[in-house]
Design a protein around this motif. Structure first.
Motif, PDB file in Angstrom:
ATOM      1  N   SER A  98     -60.981 -53.605   2.096  1.00 14.38           N
ATOM      2  CA  SER A  98     -60.227 -53.294   3.308  1.00 14.38           C
ATOM      3  C   SER A  98     -58.748 -53.163   2.991  1.00 14.38           C
ATOM      4  O   SER A  98     -58.235 -53.866   2.101  1.00 14.38           O
ATOM      5  CB  SER A  98     -60.421 -54.408   4.341  1.00 14.38           C
ATOM      6  N   PRO A  99     -58.033 -52.288   3.721  1.00 14.70           N
ATOM      7  CA  PRO A  99     -56.570 -52.290   3.599  1.00 14.70           C
ATOM      8  C   PRO A  99     -55.948 -53.586   4.113  1.00 14.70           C
ATOM      9  O   PRO A  99     -54.754 -53.831   3.906  1.00 14.70           O
ATOM     10  CB  PRO A  99     -56.145 -51.086   4.447  1.00 14.70           C
ATOM     11  N   HIS A 100     -56.741 -54.425   4.754  1.00 18.43           N
ATOM     12  CA  HIS A 100     -56.284 -55.694   5.311  1.00 18.43           C
ATOM     13  C   HIS A 100     -56.099 -56.763   4.229  1.00 18.43           C
ATOM     14  O   HIS A 100     -55.430 -57.772   4.463  1.00 18.43           O
ATOM     15  CB  HIS A 100     -57.310 -56.168   6.344  1.00 18.43           C
ATOM     16  N   THR A 101     -56.728 -56.558   3.062  1.00 13.59           N
ATOM     17  CA  THR A 101     -56.698 -57.534   1.980  1.00 13.59           C
ATOM     18  C   THR A 101     -56.335 -56.823   0.670  1.00 13.59           C
ATOM     19  O   THR A 101     -56.305 -55.591   0.617  1.00 13.59           O
ATOM     20  CB  THR A 101     -58.051 -58.245   1.852  1.00 13.59           C
ATOM     21  N   PRO A 102     -56.064 -57.573  -0.400  1.00 17.32           N
ATOM     22  CA  PRO A 102     -55.576 -56.936  -1.629  1.00 17.32           C
ATOM     23  C   PRO A 102     -56.549 -55.927  -2.226  1.00 17.32           C
ATOM     24  O   PRO A 102     -57.766 -56.015  -2.039  1.00 17.32           O
ATOM     25  CB  PRO A 102     -55.371 -58.129  -2.578  1.00 17.32           C
ATOM     26  N   GLU A 103     -56.008 -54.993  -2.963  1.00 15.62           N
ATOM     27  CA  GLU A 103     -56.833 -54.007  -3.657  1.00 15.62           C
ATOM     28  C   GLU A 103     -57.751 -54.721  -4.647  1.00 15.62           C
ATOM     29  O   GLU A 103     -57.340 -55.650  -5.337  1.00 15.62           O
ATOM     30  CB  GLU A 103     -55.942 -53.007  -4.401  1.00 15.62           C
ATOM     31  N   GLY A 104     -59.003 -54.267  -4.688  1.00 15.81           N
ATOM     32  CA  GLY A 104     -59.975 -54.871  -5.581  1.00 15.81           C
ATOM     33  C   GLY A 104     -60.730 -56.037  -4.985  1.00 15.81           C
ATOM     34  O   GLY A 104     -61.659 -56.554  -5.606  1.00 15.81           O
ATOM     35  N   TYR A 105     -60.350 -56.455  -3.780  1.00 14.56           N
ATOM     36  CA  TYR A 105     -61.061 -57.532  -3.087  1.00 14.56           C
ATOM     37  C   TYR A 105     -62.154 -56.923  -2.201  1.00 14.56           C
ATOM     38  O   TYR A 105     -61.890 -55.990  -1.438  1.00 14.56           O
ATOM     39  CB  TYR A 105     -60.111 -58.351  -2.222  1.00 14.56           C
ATOM     40  N   ASP A 161     -44.395 -54.044   8.692  1.00  9.34           N
ATOM     41  CA  ASP A 161     -45.789 -53.730   8.376  1.00  9.34           C
ATOM     42  C   ASP A 161     -46.330 -52.754   9.413  1.00  9.34           C
ATOM     43  O   ASP A 161     -46.550 -53.134  10.567  1.00  9.34           O
ATOM     44  CB  ASP A 161     -46.622 -55.011   8.370  1.00  9.34           C
ATOM     45  N   PRO A 162     -46.575 -51.497   9.055  1.00  9.40           N
ATOM     46  CA  PRO A 162     -47.067 -50.525  10.038  1.00  9.40           C
ATOM     47  C   PRO A 162     -48.461 -50.849  10.552  1.00  9.40           C
ATOM     48  O   PRO A 162     -48.866 -50.320  11.585  1.00  9.40           O
ATOM     49  CB  PRO A 162     -47.058 -49.203   9.257  1.00  9.40           C
ATOM     50  N   ASP A 181     -49.292 -53.468  11.943  1.00  9.17           N
ATOM     51  CA  ASP A 181     -49.170 -54.376  13.081  1.00  9.17           C
ATOM     52  C   ASP A 181     -48.715 -53.708  14.365  1.00  9.17           C
ATOM     53  O   ASP A 181     -48.585 -54.382  15.390  1.00  9.17           O
ATOM     54  CB  ASP A 181     -48.189 -55.512  12.745  1.00  9.17           C
ATOM     55  N   SER A 182     -48.450 -52.423  14.344  1.00  7.38           N
ATOM     56  CA  SER A 182     -47.920 -51.746  15.526  1.00  7.38           C
ATOM     57  C   SER A 182     -48.612 -50.414  15.752  1.00  7.38           C
ATOM     58  O   SER A 182     -48.946 -49.707  14.794  1.00  7.38           O
ATOM     59  CB  SER A 182     -46.413 -51.494  15.378  1.00  7.38           C
ATOM     60  N   VAL A 183     -48.802 -50.065  17.008  1.00  7.47           N
ATOM     61  CA  VAL A 183     -49.245 -48.719  17.344  1.00  7.47           C
ATOM     62  C   VAL A 183     -48.118 -47.749  16.966  1.00  7.47           C
ATOM     63  O   VAL A 183     -46.935 -48.065  17.163  1.00  7.47           O
ATOM     64  CB  VAL A 183     -49.577 -48.624  18.855  1.00  7.47           C
ATOM     65  N   PRO A 184     -48.442 -46.575  16.397  1.00 11.27           N
ATOM     66  CA  PRO A 184     -47.374 -45.636  16.005  1.00 11.27           C
ATOM     67  C   PRO A 184     -46.466 -45.241  17.165  1.00 11.27           C
ATOM     68  O   PRO A 184     -46.781 -45.475  18.336  1.00 11.27           O
ATOM     69  CB  PRO A 184     -48.166 -44.429  15.495  1.00 11.27           C
ATOM     70  N   ASN A 185     -45.332 -44.633  16.812  1.00 13.02           N
ATOM     71  CA  ASN A 185     -44.372 -44.122  17.793  1.00 13.02           C
ATOM     72  C   ASN A 185     -43.837 -45.259  18.660  1.00 13.02           C
ATOM     73  O   ASN A 185     -43.818 -45.178  19.885  1.00 13.02           O
ATOM     74  CB  ASN A 185     -45.005 -43.029  18.666  1.00 13.02           C
ATOM     75  N   HIS A 186     -43.414 -46.316  17.967  1.00 16.67           N
ATOM     76  CA  HIS A 186     -42.830 -47.497  18.615  1.00 16.67           C
ATOM     77  C   HIS A 186     -43.755 -48.065  19.700  1.00 16.67           C
ATOM     78  O   HIS A 186     -43.324 -48.474  20.776  1.00 16.67           O
ATOM     79  CB  HIS A 186     -41.460 -47.191  19.215  1.00 16.67           C
TER      80      HIS A 186
END
Length: 441
Positions: A360-367, A204-205, A207-212
């Motif tokens: 939010s992108p944190h929850t399902p689309e349409g919520y 899941d991207p 959960d992490s800062v980009p570039n490892h």
């Protein structure tokens, strides 16, 4: 800090301060028969935070659960207690409870200003034991660095003083914590000077800062870098505009505290310099054009010309700029931004049979999120809009009389997080706002 032997359990219904019970009855009277459902949900939510999330420690500090997760978030805990400030002005017991939370927050900041959530004891419990970061310890539940996590405790400390006059929380730990916050904000003006990294080895991207874990490309802008959003999702671009707005506001609070109360011109000067830098960065890098060609605030930018047109439900968001005290609700740039966010140009704006609101992108689309709906009401001058949103919120509680993290705009019986204290208190704050009851900024 306390071990478990020095910690009490969450309060029972009988432990609700008399002032809070009286205030709930006052709100019930104001709601009357016309808005009886508002009162039912207000009383359930306003009591719920005190009866299910509070841990009082023998040393006078207060630990506050976010709800269904056994940890304390610096952000959530501040928002959970903010509405009580309207009652605390006449109640020393409630003032002491909020003071205890501020003290706990700044103790945690002194442990690690890059962490966003903490354990009640040094248990070593953590959201994910596989997290890779440059430092960790047994107090830390999670170490996602979010600018807003350092802003909220400053805001609560200021509002506590502003609304009750108490200064006992401006102690040595507070001063030390402010210095740690200034250090971090100054360092993160140019993230290349920072040792912070955070990588969670999953797919899941968010959960992490980009570039490892070290961060993606950026240019120095005058704003301060953030790894994560108030949702605990990773930033796509590292200058999170609403969090920098919040940082500007709280740097103003730091100046007032350290000039008017604590008389430390060195700290006040550092805060003033940061505020000036952030404001300059916002003025020169934080705006983009909407589809109509009008200037609006971007949600995130990188200083290299890349930007996101969106808003998230978690506060600080762009919708909350007047609520934070960054601008007036009738500011033309804000209004243009607001109108864009409440349209299909915002990829997280959803319309359904029960609500038209931001998700939010944190929850399902349409919520959609009750927090976002409450913030839309709190930043509106239109009382009819506030009333409409409150009616929608109580109609979408799935019979629980409490708010949830999010719900399907076409089916409120489908929701996320049945126990989310922050959402409950945002609903309560909107009810208070409707009747002209406000926390002084």
């Amino acid at each position: 800090m306390n071990d478990t032997s020095n910690t009490t359990n969450a309060a029972s219904q009988s432990d609700i301060p008399q002032s809070v019970s009286d205030f709930m009855r006052h709100i019930t009277d104001l709601c009357g028969g016309e808005h009886a459902r508002w009162a039912e949900n207000f009383n359930a939510g306003f009591a719920n935070t005190l009866t299910t999330t509070v841990r009082r420690h023998d040393d006078g500090t207060t630990f506050l659960l976010t709800g269904d997760i056994p940890a304390m978030w610096l952000r959530d805990s501040s928002a959970q207690f903010r509405p009580y400030l309207a009652v605390a002005v006449d109640d020393p017991e409630l003032t002491a409870l909020i003071t205890g939370l501020v003290r706990q927050q700044f103790r945690f900041i002194n442990i690690d200003p890059y962490a966003n959530a903490f354990n009640e004891t040094p248990s070593g419990a953590t959201w994910d034991p596989n997290d890779q970061t440059d430092s960790f310890g047994p107090w830390l539940w999670e170490r996602k660095y979010e600018v807003d996590s350092l802003c909220y405790p400053i805001q609560l400390a200021w509002l506590l003083y502003r609304n009750t006059g108490t200064t006992s929380h401006f102690d040595d730990a507070f001063v030390s914590g402010i210095r740690r916050i200034l250090d971090v904000f100054e360092t993160e003006l140019d993230h290349s000077n920072s040792h912070y990294r955070f990588f969670r080895p999953n797919d899941d991207p968010r959960d992490s800062v980009p570039n490892h874990g070290t961060g993606g490309p950026f240019a120095v802008t005058g704003m301060t870098w953030s790894g994560f959003r108030p949702s605990d999702d990773a930033c796509v671009y590292p200058y999170l505009v609403p969090s920098n707005m919040f940082a500007s506001v709280v740097m103003g609070y730091v100046q007032r505290i350290f000039i008017d109360v604590l008389d430390d011109r060195e700290i006040a000067g550092r805060a003033a310099a940061l505020q000036h830098s952030i404001d300059d960065g916002l003025a020169h890098h934080a705006t983009i054009r909407n589809a109509a060609g009008n200037a609006i605030y971007a949600y995130e930018v990188d200083g290299l010309g890349n930007a996101l047109l969106m808003d998230d439900s978690n506060v600080p968001n762009l919708m909350s700029a007047p609520y934070l005290g960054f601008c007036e609700a009738d500011d033309p740039l804000y209004l243009e931004t607001r109108n864009t966010l409440l349209s299909q140009e915002n990829p997280y704006y959803f319309e359904g049979d029960y609500a038209h609101a931001i998700g939010s992108p944190h929850t399902p689309e349409g919520y959609v999120w009750p927090i976002a709906m409450a913030m839309q009401g709190l930043t509106s001058h239109d009382k009819a809009e506030k009333e409409r949103i409150l009616d929608q919120l109580v109609a979408a509680d799935a019979g629980t009389h409490l708010m949830h993290e999010s719900f399907d705009a076409n089916d409120p019986n489908s929701y996320t997080r049945p126990w989310f204290s922050w959402a409950n208190m945002m609903f309560c704050e909107l009810v208070m706002d409707y009747f002209g009851i406000h926390v002084k900024l």
